[in-house]
Design a protein around this motif. Structure first.
Motif, PDB file in Angstrom:
ATOM      1  N   PRO A 511      43.440 -22.134 -26.031  1.00 26.05           N
ATOM      2  CA  PRO A 511      44.345 -21.315 -25.203  1.00 26.05           C
ATOM      3  C   PRO A 511      43.823 -19.891 -25.050  1.00 26.05           C
ATOM      4  O   PRO A 511      42.962 -19.430 -25.804  1.00 26.05           O
ATOM      5  CB  PRO A 511      45.651 -21.338 -25.987  1.00 26.05           C
ATOM      6  N   GLU A 512      44.385 -19.204 -24.081  1.00 22.76           N
ATOM      7  CA  GLU A 512      44.130 -17.780 -23.902  1.00 22.76           C
ATOM      8  C   GLU A 512      45.362 -17.018 -24.370  1.00 22.76           C
ATOM      9  O   GLU A 512      46.468 -17.249 -23.884  1.00 22.76           O
ATOM     10  CB  GLU A 512      43.851 -17.465 -22.430  1.00 22.76           C
ATOM     11  N   THR A 513      45.191 -16.129 -25.334  1.00 22.81           N
ATOM     12  CA  THR A 513      46.314 -15.402 -25.929  1.00 22.81           C
ATOM     13  C   THR A 513      46.197 -13.901 -25.719  1.00 22.81           C
ATOM     14  O   THR A 513      46.782 -13.128 -26.473  1.00 22.81           O
ATOM     15  CB  THR A 513      46.399 -15.710 -27.432  1.00 22.81           C
ATOM     16  N   ARG A 514      45.467 -13.484 -24.736  1.00 22.81           N
ATOM     17  CA  ARG A 514      45.298 -12.051 -24.466  1.00 22.81           C
ATOM     18  C   ARG A 514      46.625 -11.430 -24.026  1.00 22.81           C
ATOM     19  O   ARG A 514      47.313 -11.948 -23.152  1.00 22.81           O
ATOM     20  CB  ARG A 514      44.248 -11.868 -23.368  1.00 22.81           C
ATOM     21  N   ARG A 515      46.989 -10.317 -24.643  1.00 24.34           N
ATOM     22  CA  ARG A 515      48.182  -9.532 -24.311  1.00 24.34           C
ATOM     23  C   ARG A 515      49.453 -10.382 -24.334  1.00 24.34           C
ATOM     24  O   ARG A 515      50.277 -10.325 -23.419  1.00 24.34           O
ATOM     25  CB  ARG A 515      48.025  -8.868 -22.943  1.00 24.34           C
ATOM     26  N   THR A 516      49.598 -11.174 -25.351  1.00 26.34           N
ATOM     27  CA  THR A 516      50.813 -11.951 -25.548  1.00 26.34           C
ATOM     28  C   THR A 516      51.433 -11.565 -26.887  1.00 26.34           C
ATOM     29  O   THR A 516      50.762 -11.057 -27.779  1.00 26.34           O
ATOM     30  CB  THR A 516      50.519 -13.462 -25.537  1.00 26.34           C
ATOM     31  N   THR A 517      52.725 -11.833 -27.029  1.00 26.17           N
ATOM     32  CA  THR A 517      53.382 -11.595 -28.300  1.00 26.17           C
ATOM     33  C   THR A 517      52.946 -12.653 -29.308  1.00 26.17           C
ATOM     34  O   THR A 517      52.359 -13.678 -28.944  1.00 26.17           O
ATOM     35  CB  THR A 517      54.905 -11.634 -28.132  1.00 26.17           C
ATOM     36  N   LEU A 518      53.254 -12.412 -30.569  1.00 23.89           N
ATOM     37  CA  LEU A 518      52.909 -13.384 -31.604  1.00 23.89           C
ATOM     38  C   LEU A 518      53.599 -14.724 -31.363  1.00 23.89           C
ATOM     39  O   LEU A 518      52.998 -15.790 -31.565  1.00 23.89           O
ATOM     40  CB  LEU A 518      53.306 -12.841 -32.980  1.00 23.89           C
ATOM     41  N   LEU A 519      54.833 -14.677 -30.929  1.00 17.18           N
ATOM     42  CA  LEU A 519      55.571 -15.911 -30.684  1.00 17.18           C
ATOM     43  C   LEU A 519      54.963 -16.701 -29.526  1.00 17.18           C
ATOM     44  O   LEU A 519      54.813 -17.918 -29.599  1.00 17.18           O
ATOM     45  CB  LEU A 519      57.033 -15.586 -30.407  1.00 17.18           C
ATOM     46  N   GLU A 520      54.610 -16.003 -28.469  1.00 15.03           N
ATOM     47  CA  GLU A 520      53.990 -16.677 -27.325  1.00 15.03           C
ATOM     48  C   GLU A 520      52.623 -17.249 -27.706  1.00 15.03           C
ATOM     49  O   GLU A 520      52.272 -18.366 -27.308  1.00 15.03           O
ATOM     50  CB  GLU A 520      53.847 -15.679 -26.180  1.00 15.03           C
ATOM     51  N   SER A 521      51.842 -16.511 -28.492  1.00 13.13           N
ATOM     52  CA  SER A 521      50.534 -17.015 -28.934  1.00 13.13           C
ATOM     53  C   SER A 521      50.682 -18.265 -29.788  1.00 13.13           C
ATOM     54  O   SER A 521      49.922 -19.226 -29.647  1.00 13.13           O
ATOM     55  CB  SER A 521      49.801 -15.928 -29.720  1.00 13.13           C
ATOM     56  N   GLN A 522      51.666 -18.249 -30.673  1.00 14.31           N
ATOM     57  CA  GLN A 522      51.900 -19.418 -31.523  1.00 14.31           C
ATOM     58  C   GLN A 522      52.268 -20.635 -30.679  1.00 14.31           C
ATOM     59  O   GLN A 522      51.812 -21.748 -30.948  1.00 14.31           O
ATOM     60  CB  GLN A 522      53.019 -19.098 -32.507  1.00 14.31           C
ATOM     61  N   ARG A 523      53.077 -20.438 -29.646  1.00  6.95           N
ATOM     62  CA  ARG A 523      53.458 -21.563 -28.789  1.00  6.95           C
ATOM     63  C   ARG A 523      52.275 -22.136 -28.036  1.00  6.95           C
ATOM     64  O   ARG A 523      52.200 -23.346 -27.797  1.00  6.95           O
ATOM     65  CB  ARG A 523      54.531 -21.106 -27.799  1.00  6.95           C
ATOM     66  N   ARG A 524      51.349 -21.297 -27.646  1.00  4.63           N
ATOM     67  CA  ARG A 524      50.212 -21.778 -26.862  1.00  4.63           C
ATOM     68  C   ARG A 524      49.244 -22.620 -27.680  1.00  4.63           C
ATOM     69  O   ARG A 524      48.408 -23.319 -27.121  1.00  4.63           O
ATOM     70  CB  ARG A 524      49.474 -20.592 -26.236  1.00  4.63           C
ATOM     71  N   PHE A 525      49.344 -22.528 -28.993  1.00  2.00           N
ATOM     72  CA  PHE A 525      48.494 -23.356 -29.845  1.00  2.00           C
ATOM     73  C   PHE A 525      49.136 -24.691 -30.195  1.00  2.00           C
ATOM     74  O   PHE A 525      48.526 -25.486 -30.904  1.00  2.00           O
ATOM     75  CB  PHE A 525      48.158 -22.605 -31.133  1.00  2.00           C
ATOM     76  N   ARG A 526      50.347 -24.937 -29.723  1.00  2.00           N
ATOM     77  CA  ARG A 526      50.995 -26.203 -30.035  1.00  2.00           C
ATOM     78  C   ARG A 526      50.326 -27.328 -29.259  1.00  2.00           C
ATOM     79  O   ARG A 526      50.061 -27.205 -28.072  1.00  2.00           O
ATOM     80  CB  ARG A 526      52.478 -26.152 -29.669  1.00  2.00           C
ATOM     81  N   GLY A 527      50.088 -28.421 -29.932  1.00  2.00           N
ATOM     82  CA  GLY A 527      49.487 -29.575 -29.281  1.00  2.00           C
ATOM     83  C   GLY A 527      47.983 -29.436 -29.156  1.00  2.00           C
ATOM     84  O   GLY A 527      47.368 -28.433 -29.534  1.00  2.00           O
ATOM     85  N   CYS A 528      47.380 -30.446 -28.610  1.00  2.00           N
ATOM     86  CA  CYS A 528      45.930 -30.487 -28.475  1.00  2.00           C
ATOM     87  C   CYS A 528      45.442 -29.710 -27.267  1.00  2.00           C
ATOM     88  O   CYS A 528      44.300 -29.275 -27.223  1.00  2.00           O
ATOM     89  CB  CYS A 528      45.447 -31.937 -28.382  1.00  2.00           C
ATOM     90  N   CYS A 529      46.295 -29.565 -26.275  1.00  2.00           N
ATOM     91  CA  CYS A 529      45.894 -28.885 -25.052  1.00  2.00           C
ATOM     92  C   CYS A 529      46.318 -27.437 -25.127  1.00  2.00           C
ATOM     93  O   CYS A 529      47.474 -27.137 -25.454  1.00  2.00           O
ATOM     94  CB  CYS A 529      46.518 -29.563 -23.833  1.00  2.00           C
ATOM     95  N   GLY A 530      45.405 -26.528 -24.857  1.00  2.00           N
ATOM     96  CA  GLY A 530      45.722 -25.108 -24.886  1.00  2.00           C
ATOM     97  C   GLY A 530      46.397 -24.677 -23.611  1.00  2.00           C
ATOM     98  O   GLY A 530      45.747 -24.251 -22.661  1.00  2.00           O
ATOM     99  N   SER A 531      47.714 -24.800 -23.554  1.00  2.00           N
ATOM    100  CA  SER A 531      48.455 -24.489 -22.346  1.00  2.00           C
ATOM    101  C   SER A 531      48.673 -22.996 -22.230  1.00  2.00           C
ATOM    102  O   SER A 531      48.651 -22.258 -23.200  1.00  2.00           O
ATOM    103  CB  SER A 531      49.807 -25.209 -22.355  1.00  2.00           C
ATOM    104  N   LYS A 532      48.944 -22.568 -21.018  1.00  2.00           N
ATOM    105  CA  LYS A 532      49.238 -21.161 -20.782  1.00  2.00           C
ATOM    106  C   LYS A 532      50.705 -20.848 -20.973  1.00  2.00           C
ATOM    107  O   LYS A 532      51.108 -19.713 -21.058  1.00  2.00           O
ATOM    108  CB  LYS A 532      48.820 -20.769 -19.355  1.00  2.00           C
TER     109      LYS A 532
END
Length: 534
Positions: A511-532
């Motif tokens: 995933p891309e976690t640039r300029r996101t909150t910690l909570l949003e970054s954590q959500r983007r790592f859920r699952g195998c696919c790095g969703s936005k």
């Protein structure tokens, strides 16, 4: 006429028999309804003055209650907005206290980078024939420290951990500097420095991710960990490359003593910085229910030390982050962390492969003559400078270009270069191996600079420190395993293929976690696919 007069005198009884009297229903003011977007209905006055009613006879028709739908639990409050200050130096100046908190751990990591370089081969010739145990002692010590750190309670003050690790760094440096070609003392110094680095690794990245503002988290995390380790590697190569053989006899002053002195100095400065400038994580304080302390910590993490809108915006974001993570049990947090653990372990393993003893042996072999000392020194120095330069540039541009782009660029270039280096060993002169290895190191610094930020923001709160420690242990195990130097070209073919394969998988899964909150970054790592999106 008398009948009409009677009807006009009592309109309520006949025309509005169902209307309740004034005392039976309280009136709803316009102010109470206007806040929900409703306005009280106004009734026009009748043109016939004989049919007008006094204020005591106004009709209070109740309006239906407004439909209020609360915002989703994952949405941040609408009135808390963090603004990214314009200007690079303005952002640096505003958030300087956040970097000051991490400087003590960064100095410990610099001493760790020096010992990594020493362990993989950048040491004086007095230690060329040491046993395998001594050469991997630092990595074993770091594994011990990381294992202890993984089981430490998350509420243990991070300041105490940093102070203890700074003391270990000082003692290890003094032992190394006060002895000369004493294998037992050297092994003890390597173990102490390794334990200090492994013990402080996970707590530092946890604090770095939680105290950094969203628009500087990548730079702060990467410069604290990756840039510090790479600077330590360069510093050890510089010490090793600028010393002559005349300083390496048994009764003289050797470069290994310089490394010990520097480690002791770094540990002492880190001890002072940790004692004076360390601030506990506001997320950890909120998790313990200390909201006032968390607010004060946020105030002191920005310059000037005053309460402003951004202070309360960060507090609201941290409270939301803590609240959502508290809803997850430890088992659910561990299951959610597994996809991120696999991805980050792969990245850190490739990082270890890029600076292992195999790489040192390939570089030394490319000099073509062991006794050409000047040529060998310059080759080593350029090698270390290239890795440091790649990491330095990427660390400062990460919040602009993003984590994923820099990682993908470094992976694909390193994969192609590794295959090219393996192909060069089929020729007897190894003509371009030095140049290719230098470029390889530069892009290795680019590829893995973002891994520090990923570690700080990928794992759920309850298991974050544990999984960061386990990821670091996996990386250290790879350093220990890669010790054979028999098949150089096959090694580069293998890692080249792995780099390219990971590049292709990362396009889909990272995933891309640039300029996101910690909570949003954590959500983007859920699952195998790095969703936005979550």
């Amino acid at each position: 006429m008398e009948k009409d007069k009677y009807l006009l005198s009592k309109p309520t009884a006949y025309c509005f028999a169902s209307a309740p009297p004034e005392t039976s229903q309280p009136s709803v003011s316009q102010q109470e309804y206007s806040q929900y977007g409703y306005l009280q209905q106004e009734y026009p006055q009748q043109p016939n003055p004989t049919l007008s009613y006094s204020p005591q006879q106004q009709y209070n028709i109740p309006l239906p209650p407004p439909k209020y739908e609360p915002p989703p639990s994952h949405a941040p409050p609408h009135n808390t907005v963090q603004v990214r200050p314009s200007g690079f130096f303005n952002r640096i100046q505003t958030n300087r206290p956040q970097m000051n908190v991490l400087n003590a751990a960064a100095l410990i990591f610099i001493s760790g980078g020096m010992n990594i370089a020493w362990s993989i081969g950048f040491r004086s010739r007095l230690y060329y024939n040491i046993t395998t145990h001594v050469s991997v002692a630092w990595f074993i010590g770091a594994i011990i420290g990381a294992a202890i750190s993984g089981f430490l309670p998350k509420f243990l003050p991070k300041r105490a951990i940093t102070l203890f690790c700074s003391m270990l760094t000082i003692i290890g440096g003094i032992v190394n500097a006060s002895t000369h070609y004493n294998i037992n003392a050297l092994t003890a110094a390597l173990y102490m420095n390794g334990i200090a680095n492994g013990l402080v690794f996970a707590p530092t990245l946890v604090v770095a991710g939680e105290l950094a503002v969203f628009y500087m988290r990548g730079k702060i995390c990467s410069s604290t960990e990756q840039l510090s380790f790479n600077f330590g590697i360069f510093l050890q190569i510089l010490i090793h490359s600028t010393s002559s053989d005349s300083t390496c006899h048994y009764d003289g002053f050797n470069p290994d003593r310089i490394s010990g002195i520097l480690s002791a100095v770094f540990g002492f400065i880190g001890l002072c910085l940790a004692a004076l400038l360390f601030i506990e994580s506001p997320v950890a304080l909120l998790d313990m229910g200390l909201e006032d302390h968390a607010t004060d910590a946020l105030r002191r993490l920005q310059h000037p030390f005053t309460f402003n809108g951004e202070t309360y915006a960060q507090l609201a974001e941290h409270k939301l982050y803590v609240a959502e993570n508290k809803q997850l049990s430890s088992e659910q947090s561990a299951v959610e962390a597994c996809p991120a653990f696999v991805k980050l372990c792969i990245l850190r393993v490739l990082n270890a492969m890029s600076i292992s003893s195999f790489i040192y042996y390939a570089l030394w072999l490319s000099t073509d003559d062991f006794y050409k000392e000047n040529e060998t020194r310059s080759t080593f120095l350029i090698f270390g400078a290239c890795r440091l330069l790649g990491s330095f540039i990427t660390s400062f541009l990460m919040d602009s270009i993003g984590r994923k782009k820099s990682t993908l660029l470094g992976l694909i270039v390193c994969g192609c270069l590794a295959i090219g280096i393996g192909n060069q060993y089929h020729f007897p002169d190894y003509k371009y191996v030095e140049l290719l290895l230098d470029i390889f190191q530069a892009f290795a610094g680019v590829a893995f600079a973002a891994s520090s930020a990923y570690l700080a923001e990928a794992y759920p709160l309850k298991v974050k420190q544990h999984f960061i420690s386990f990821t670091f242990i996996v990386e250290l195990v790879v350093f220990i395993v890669i010790t054979s130097h028999d098949v150089v070209n096959e090694f580069f073919y293998v890692i080249g293929g792995i780099y390219i394969a990971v590049f292709l998988l990362s396009i889909w899964s990272l995933p891309e976690t640039r300029r996101t909150t910690l909570l949003e970054s954590q959500r983007r790592f859920r699952g195998c696919c790095g969703s936005k999106r979550p």
